[in-house]
Design a protein around this motif. Structure first.
Motif, PDB file in Angstrom:
ATOM      1  N   GLU A  91      -2.819  -4.629   2.631  1.00 43.02           N
ATOM      2  CA  GLU A  91      -2.980  -3.399   1.852  1.00 43.02           C
ATOM      3  C   GLU A  91      -2.334  -2.185   2.498  1.00 43.02           C
ATOM      4  O   GLU A  91      -2.109  -1.170   1.828  1.00 43.02           O
ATOM      5  N   HIS A 103      -1.899   5.102  -1.509  1.00 42.53           N
ATOM      6  CA  HIS A 103      -1.211   4.337  -0.475  1.00 42.53           C
ATOM      7  C   HIS A 103      -0.288   5.250   0.322  1.00 42.53           C
ATOM      8  O   HIS A 103       0.483   6.034  -0.249  1.00 42.53           O
ATOM      9  N   LYS A 109       3.440  -5.531  -1.291  1.00 43.38           N
ATOM     10  CA  LYS A 109       3.244  -5.354  -2.723  1.00 43.38           C
ATOM     11  C   LYS A 109       2.866  -6.681  -3.394  1.00 43.38           C
ATOM     12  O   LYS A 109       3.303  -7.753  -2.981  1.00 43.38           O
ATOM     13  N   TYR A 118       1.118  -1.812  -4.532  1.00 46.49           N
ATOM     14  CA  TYR A 118       0.197  -1.957  -3.408  1.00 46.49           C
ATOM     15  C   TYR A 118      -1.241  -1.910  -3.942  1.00 46.49           C
ATOM     16  O   TYR A 118      -1.607  -1.000  -4.681  1.00 46.49           O
TER      17      TYR A 118
END
Length: 661
Positions: A91, A103, A109, A118
């Motif tokens: 992540e 993010h 991804k 993400y």
């Protein structure tokens, strides 16, 4: 309904236990990740035994999985850093602005409706990562101190080398479709490829080549994001590994493997990533997928921290290796309510997202919105309510596949040929503090015996059915049992702790070695006959594996001056033989007052819970008991009870024939 009440009470006990344990554990859970706190708070506050409660989002076995994790967390060493490393690998780094997360950098991804995106892990996924990576145990390697250089995780203590190792070696995620099961498996493969052993071997195990390839490609796509130019890692259609330049640092490999007859020798697996195991069926008692998993697992002997990571949804089968494993997991989880002592099974963890037992009628599975959330925590995130609504609408119009909906969207195995029979709760109501030794000839009892034999990998089972005329002139019955198991078979069983407890209490006989002695059941019959003034009439047996013990029984009866061929009779376990016997036992149990009672041996209700009725598909609808699906479970003494009942029928037919002469 009695069975439902038992299930309600067990779930309420689990809710109460979790709510009691959780407050003291919250600071420790917070050190892993705040989402782990959210997950456990959800378990404690969004669980109910009210079938109509829209706030009931977690089933009994998911609750037990949470209770199990908290117990393990109190027993073993937390590894916060490893869990946080695994979280960030996929992540990346995020920042919360107001109520939304944004993010910042890093991460990998994943596919999304608007393109690669993400994603943050959901609370239940953080629980999976914590269950796999978050606990460590101290292991005595039994290598003498000073015999070799120490690894970074090792130390010397009491003259031997000790090591700190990941506790979990087997994790199962059982959930409905669209819970990102394949994504989790793919990520585990990435984690092992990059951050575990430098020479890790990762295998994508699946029933079909397409499924194995799909799982392999999910991991390969993530690797390409980390090495887009291919300067470090080689990616082909069948392998991911490091280029030779990097072999002095990394020599890990990922390969897809497909179930089938082709040999898979020469492996040294670190991770067995087992996908859609729930669809693998037994064919003539065997499964290619089970064989594949067994081969990969058996190759892990050299690994300090191996892992089998199984992800699956229920399948449209009635018997298969994962059905066995799921039943074993249920048994293991239920021990958290009664026998939570540390054991070798602490290395096994799971997350089971499925309906509670009282929610498995078709109408509830089609209409309950809370149940959708129970089996699919991704509801509203990845899966839309309209997906379920549209599927249900198609089923109502006769256009949809009900079985597909139940197995894949509700995560329930469905068999049209099986029916529930006598529940464990009903058996417990009929148990008395009496044994077969109390059923003497002086009290008017006559005993019929059913026997089922084993070579050592199962139960030797004998059931004794005593009958007499009561004061009201009715025929009443009492059933007792003996069961023998070899020590070798017990040690191989996931229920060994329970079996040992029953053995210690005298309910189950454990024999040394790996094979059964044929004289064992005969010695017990001789003991009963001598004590009860030999009021034993017929002995019915399954001919399979019966030659040695039956010869011993016939020799014993011949020594008494009787004709063994007149009273020792084979009994085939088929629909035609068992259907009338099933109806007779059913009548005895359900009659008011009941016409049969059972001894207090706990194997009676336990085996009843393992048993369903299989209905023949020849149009006759004959019925016979079969295992619910788990080959490890036992129903032998109930089969023997039917055979003993067959002995009673033979006896009554003989009396009737004599009366007509």
């Amino acid at each position: 309904m009695n069975n439902d009440i038992t299930n309600f009470l067990k779930k309420q006990r689990a809710i109460t236990m979790l709510q009691h344990l959780l407050p003291d554990m919250l600071p420790t859970l917070e050190r892993y990740d705040h989402r782990l706190v959210l997950y456990f708070q959800g378990l404690a506050t969004h669980s109910s035994i009210d079938p109509d409660d829209p706030n009931d989002f977690h089933n009994f076995y998911e609750l037990l999985g949470g209770i199990r994790f908290l117990r393990l967390l109190r027993r073993y060493t937390p590894d916060y850093a490893k869990v946080q490393q695994a979280i960030k690998l996929r992540e990346g780094i995020w920042e919360k602005r107001g109520n939304r997360w944004h993010h910042l950098r890093g991460g990998i991804k994943q596919d999304g409706s608007n393109g690669p995106t993400y994603y943050r892990w959901e609370p239940f996924q953080v629980f999976i990562l914590a269950s796999v990576f978050g606990l460590r145990e101290n292991v005595n390697t039994h290598m003498p101190a000073g015999s070799r250089d120490l690894l970074p995780t090792e130390w010397e203590q009491d003259g031997t080398i000790w090591d700190s190792r990941r506790l979990c070696t087997d994790f199962t995620f059982f959930g409905a479709r669209k819970n990102d099961k394949t994504g989790l498996s793919a990520f585990m493969q990435l984690e092992f490829f990059l951050l575990e052993d430098a020479n890790a071997e990762v295998y994508c195990c699946a029933n079909s080549g397409d499924q194995a390839k799909l799982l392999f490609e999910r991991t390969r796509d993530m690797i390409k994001q980390l090495d887009p130019s291919g300067q470090r890692i080689r990616n082909t259609a069948t392998v991911c590994d490091w280029l030779p330049t990097y072999h002095n640092v990394h020599n890990s490999i990922i390969k897809p493997l497909t179930a089938g007859p082709k040999s898979k020798d020469g492996l040294k697996a670190s991770l067995a990533s087992v996908d859609e195991y729930g669809s693998a069926a037994y064919t003539k008692g065997k499964s290619d997928m089970q064989k594949l998993v067994g081969v990969v697992q058996s190759s892990m002997a050299t690994r300090r921290e191996p892992l089998t990571f199984t992800t699956t949804t229920a399948g449209r089968i009635t018997s298969g290796p994962f059905i066995d494993k799921l039943a074993n997991l249920h048994t293991l989880l239920e021990l958290e309510l009664t026998s939570p002592d540390p054991s070798p099974t602490d290395k096994t963890s799971c997350l089971c997202l499925e309906p509670d037992q009282w929610q498995r009628d078709e109408e509830t599975m089609l209409t309950s919105h809370a149940l959708r959330r129970k089996v699919c925590p991704m509801l509203g995130l990845v899966v839309q309510h309209s997906y379920y609504d549209n599927a249900v609408a198609d089923i109502r119009k006769g256009l949809g596949d009900l079985d597909e909906y139940i197995t894949k969207n509700m995560n329930v195995y469905k068999s049209e040929t099986q029916q529930e029979w006598i529940t464990p709760a009903r058996v417990r109501e009929l148990q008395l503090p009496v044994t077969i030794l109390d059923c003497t000839a002086g009290l008017g009892y006559l005993i019929f015996t059913g026997m089922d034999f084993s070579l050592g990998d199962d139960l030797h089972a004998s059931t004794y059915l005593a009958m007499r005329q009561n004061e009201q002139g009715q025929t009443e019955f009492f059933a007792d049992l003996d069961a023998w198991m070899t020590e070798h078979a017990m040690q191989q069983s996931p229920m060994r702790a329970v079996f040992q407890k029953w053995a210690d209490e005298g309910w189950l006989h454990i024999l040394p070695g790996e094979t059964m002695q044929p004289e064992i059941p005969v010695s017990r019959i001789a003991e009963i006959a001598e004590h009860n003034d030999y009021n034993m009439a017929y002995f019915l047996y399954d001919p399979f594996k019966a030659t040695a013990p039956i010869n011993a029984l016939k020799a014993y009866i011949a020594d008494l001056g009787a004709k063994p061929d007149d009273c020792v009779l084979p009994c085939r376990q088929n629909y035609a033989t068992f259907n009338p016997l099933v109806l007779e036992i059913d009548y005895m149990v359900k009659n008011n007052p009941p016409l049969i009672h059972f001894s207090q041996n706990p194997l009676w209700p336990w085996q009843a819970g393992n048993m369903v009725l299989d209905v023949s598909t020849d149009g006759m609808e004959n019925k016979k008991p079969v295992k619910r699906g788990n080959r490890q479970d036992k129903i032998d003494n109930w089969i023997c009870l039917l055979m003993a009942e067959r002995g009673y029928d033979i006896y009554m037919d003989k009396l009737s024939a004599q009366a007509q002469q």
